[in-house]
Design a protein around this motif. Structure first.
Motif, PDB file in Angstrom:
ATOM      1  N   PHE A 149       0.875  -0.739  -0.245  1.00  0.00           N
ATOM      2  CA  PHE A 149       0.054   0.061   0.225  1.00  0.00           C
ATOM      3  C   PHE A 149       1.490   1.685  -0.092  1.00  0.00           C
ATOM      4  CE2 PHE A 149      -2.811  -3.287   2.029  1.00  0.00           C
ATOM      5  CZ  PHE A 149      -4.203  -2.748   1.182  1.00  0.00           C
ATOM      6  N   PRO A 150       0.705   2.238  -0.408  1.00  0.00           N
ATOM      7  CA  PRO A 150       1.681   3.641  -0.731  1.00  0.00           C
ATOM      8  C   PRO A 150       1.419   3.965   0.958  1.00  0.00           C
ATOM      9  CG  PRO A 150      -1.009   3.761  -2.285  1.00  0.00           C
ATOM     10  CD  PRO A 150      -0.364   2.609  -1.410  1.00  0.00           C
ATOM     11  N   PHE A 151       2.753   4.165   1.533  1.00  0.00           N
ATOM     12  CA  PHE A 151       3.378   4.427   2.783  1.00  0.00           C
ATOM     13  C   PHE A 151       2.340   5.321   3.515  1.00  0.00           C
ATOM     14  CE2 PHE A 151       5.932   5.099   6.180  1.00  0.00           C
ATOM     15  CZ  PHE A 151       5.911   3.288   7.009  1.00  0.00           C
ATOM     16  N   PRO A 152       2.960   6.237   2.735  1.00  0.00           N
ATOM     17  CA  PRO A 152       1.725   7.931   3.587  1.00  0.00           C
ATOM     18  C   PRO A 152       0.441   7.287   4.309  1.00  0.00           C
ATOM     19  CG  PRO A 152       2.707   8.463   1.331  1.00  0.00           C
ATOM     20  CD  PRO A 152       2.704   7.108   1.020  1.00  0.00           C
ATOM     21  N   GLU A 153      -0.477   6.312   3.227  1.00  0.00           N
ATOM     22  CA  GLU A 153      -1.759   5.391   3.681  1.00  0.00           C
ATOM     23  C   GLU A 153      -1.915   4.737   5.083  1.00  0.00           C
ATOM     24  OE1 GLU A 153      -3.505   3.772   0.343  1.00  0.00           O
ATOM     25  OE2 GLU A 153      -3.247   5.608  -0.779  1.00  0.00           O
ATOM     26  N   LEU A 154      -0.494   4.300   4.543  1.00  0.00           N
ATOM     27  CA  LEU A 154      -0.163   3.612   5.962  1.00  0.00           C
ATOM     28  C   LEU A 154       0.015   3.870   7.673  1.00  0.00           C
ATOM     29  CD1 LEU A 154       0.034   0.385   7.137  1.00  0.00           C
ATOM     30  CD2 LEU A 154       2.226   0.239   5.930  1.00  0.00           C
ATOM     31  N   ARG A 155       0.818   4.591   6.668  1.00  0.00           N
ATOM     32  CA  ARG A 155       1.980   5.875   7.802  1.00  0.00           C
ATOM     33  C   ARG A 155       0.955   6.417   8.880  1.00  0.00           C
ATOM     34  NH1 ARG A 155       2.717  11.154   9.057  1.00  0.00           N
ATOM     35  NH2 ARG A 155       4.463  11.581  10.716  1.00  0.00           N
ATOM     36  N   ASP A 208      11.140  -3.444  -4.043  1.00  0.00           N
ATOM     37  CA  ASP A 208      11.033  -2.115  -4.696  1.00  0.00           C
ATOM     38  C   ASP A 208       9.917  -1.315  -4.762  1.00  0.00           C
ATOM     39  OD1 ASP A 208      13.490  -2.658  -5.068  1.00  0.00           O
ATOM     40  OD2 ASP A 208      14.181  -3.213  -7.357  1.00  0.00           O
ATOM     41  N   ALA A 209       8.511  -2.300  -5.609  1.00  0.00           N
ATOM     42  CA  ALA A 209       7.629  -1.004  -5.562  1.00  0.00           C
ATOM     43  C   ALA A 209       6.594  -0.862  -4.498  1.00  0.00           C
ATOM     44  CB  ALA A 209       6.739  -2.221  -6.249  1.00  0.00           C
ATOM     45  N   GLY A 210       7.333  -1.236  -3.147  1.00  0.00           N
ATOM     46  CA  GLY A 210       6.444  -0.717  -1.155  1.00  0.00           C
ATOM     47  C   GLY A 210       8.005  -0.419  -0.961  1.00  0.00           C
ATOM     48  N   TYR A 211       8.834   0.606  -1.470  1.00  0.00           N
ATOM     49  CA  TYR A 211       9.870   0.851  -0.268  1.00  0.00           C
ATOM     50  C   TYR A 211       9.522   2.092  -0.058  1.00  0.00           C
ATOM     51  CZ  TYR A 211      14.458   2.895   0.752  1.00  0.00           C
ATOM     52  OH  TYR A 211      14.618   3.923   1.275  1.00  0.00           O
ATOM     53  N   PHE A 212       9.691   1.852   1.570  1.00  0.00           N
ATOM     54  CA  PHE A 212       9.566   2.821   2.290  1.00  0.00           C
ATOM     55  C   PHE A 212      10.936   3.297   2.669  1.00  0.00           C
ATOM     56  CE2 PHE A 212       7.412  -0.456   4.413  1.00  0.00           C
ATOM     57  CZ  PHE A 212       7.975  -0.793   5.494  1.00  0.00           C
ATOM     58  N   SER A 213      11.278   4.812   3.060  1.00  0.00           N
ATOM     59  CA  SER A 213      13.246   4.667   3.566  1.00  0.00           C
ATOM     60  C   SER A 213      12.663   4.566   5.633  1.00  0.00           C
ATOM     61  CB  SER A 213      13.471   6.529   3.547  1.00  0.00           C
ATOM     62  OG  SER A 213      12.274   6.678   4.862  1.00  0.00           O
ATOM     63  N   PRO A 214      14.109   4.583   5.950  1.00  0.00           N
ATOM     64  CA  PRO A 214      14.313   3.723   7.270  1.00  0.00           C
ATOM     65  C   PRO A 214      13.133   5.332   8.287  1.00  0.00           C
ATOM     66  CG  PRO A 214      15.742   3.881   6.331  1.00  0.00           C
ATOM     67  CD  PRO A 214      15.438   4.004   5.349  1.00  0.00           C
ATOM     68  N   TYR A 215      13.556   6.644   7.549  1.00  0.00           N
ATOM     69  CA  TYR A 215      12.654   7.731   8.073  1.00  0.00           C
ATOM     70  C   TYR A 215      11.442   7.510   8.213  1.00  0.00           C
ATOM     71  CZ  TYR A 215      11.067  13.174   8.411  1.00  0.00           C
ATOM     72  OH  TYR A 215      10.654  14.164   8.529  1.00  0.00           O
ATOM     73  N   ALA A 216      10.766   7.351   6.809  1.00  0.00           N
ATOM     74  CA  ALA A 216      10.109   7.556   6.707  1.00  0.00           C
ATOM     75  C   ALA A 216       9.053   6.059   7.711  1.00  0.00           C
ATOM     76  CB  ALA A 216       8.937   6.934   4.828  1.00  0.00           C
TER      77      ALA A 216
END
Length: 344
Positions: free
Chosen positions: A52-58, A77-85
């Motif tokens: 899922f787009p990480f902003p939505e999961l966040r 790769d498609a679902g990558y989110f950074s350590p900061y995120a």
């Protein structure tokens, strides 16, 4: 299914969504408002191969004050989110007890994708987390543990993917801030041609297990594994002042006949363990260890494992040249006034 995940679930407590695609091509739902952006009673989330787009999961995580378990597995790769995120999404989860982050083996994270700001002066903290599992790259893990603390951790599993050079200063400092892990008493190394493991165990009264760090690295030739293990030990050495037992578990398959390990590799591996009382080595690794120790000069022998009391070399009496090397090391130490009990 995608449409169903867009509605609010005010009473939902558990979410489990998994893809059976073994290639790691995760299911990528179209962008929307995952669970309406709010699931206030949510306690358990398990996503395996689902992106899922990480902003939505966040947004969902920040609304889930009761979350106790979060498992994000087979991240591609498609679902990558950074350590900061990731840390920003975790920061409000004060009740979280179990966290698992697993990247798929095919995931490639180029350096240029790491656009996180530098670690803040004040780290976030998840006070309730007791279990952490991470499967991925050391650079990513370094970015996470530089930004957050888990002071109540008691059990950690880390599996690093396809790496033979380790720069993990943040991980060492992170472990040093966890009461149940920062002062291990036992270290067990288990080489393997597939994966090599290192277990750091901290014990309390009556040998009660207080905390354990289980670290898995890539296998391969034994000299590679010793080199990787030595790198890790060198960086973790500030934590080793109370280590009294160093053991080498069973080597599950015999090394290739032509494999030749430089004795100095074993001596470098032993260097951080100046306070160890007991060393145990299983049968297949005994010849290399005995020859490395037996080859020390009379002047150098007292400086290797200087506090050693008991040396167990399993089956060493069955090989005269191995027995001679082991007894030579014991004799040299006795000359310096430090008696060693040779067992096995």
């Amino acid at each position: 299914m995608v449409d169903a995940t867009q509605r609010p679930f005010p009473l939902l407590e558990r979410v489990r969504i998994a893809s059976n695609d073994s290639t790691g091509e995760s299911v990528l739902p179209s962008p929307g408002n995952f669970m309406g952006g709010s699931a206030p009673r949510l306690q358990n989330v398990y996503l395996d191969g689902i992106v899922f787009p990480f902003p939505e999961l966040r947004r969902l995580l920040l609304s889930s004050n009761h979350l106790v378990e979060l498992r994000l597995c087979n991240i591609t790769d498609a679902g990558y989110f950074s350590p900061y995120a990731l840390v920003s999404g975790l920061s409000a989860l004060a009740r979280l007890k179990r966290l698992e982050i697993h990247f798929h083996r095919s995931t490639f994270i180029p350096i240029q994708r790491d656009t996180d700001p530098p670690p803040p002066l004040e780290r976030a903290s998840l006070p309730s987390l007791t279990f952490l599992a991470f499967h991925g790259f050391s650079k990513y893990l370094e970015g996470v543990v530089a930004r957050i603390d888990f002071p109540s951790l008691t059990f950690v599993i880390i599996k690093l993917l396809n790496e033979f050079i380790f720069e993990i200063p943040q991980l060492s400092q992170f472990i040093g801030r966890v009461d149940a892990l920062k002062s291990p008493n036992e270290v067990i190394v288990k080489p393997s041609q597939d994966n090599s493991s290192i277990t750091f165990t901290q014990r309390g009264e009556r040998r009660r297990n207080l905390g354990e760090l289980f670290l898995v690295i890539s296998g391969g030739p034994l000299d590679w594994q010793l080199s990787s293990t030595t790198q890790i030990f060198t960086q973790f050495s500030p934590l080793f002042s109370n280590v009294k037992v160093l053991a080498f578990g069973k080597y599950p398959s015999a090394p290739a006949v032509e494999e030749d390990v430089d004795p100095t590799q074993w001596l470098e591996l032993f260097r951080p363990f100046s306070g160890v009382w007991t060393v145990r080595v299983t049968e297949k690794l005994v010849p290399d260890v005995a020859l490395a120790l037996g080859g020390l000069s009379e002047d150098a022998a007292p400086d290797v494992l200087p506090a050693l009391i008991t040396l167990t070399l399993e089956g060493h009496r069955g090989h005269p040249f191995v027995q001679d090397a082991a007894q030579r090391f014991v004799a040299q130490r006795q000359v310096s006034g430090r008696r060693i009990y040779l067992l096995g």
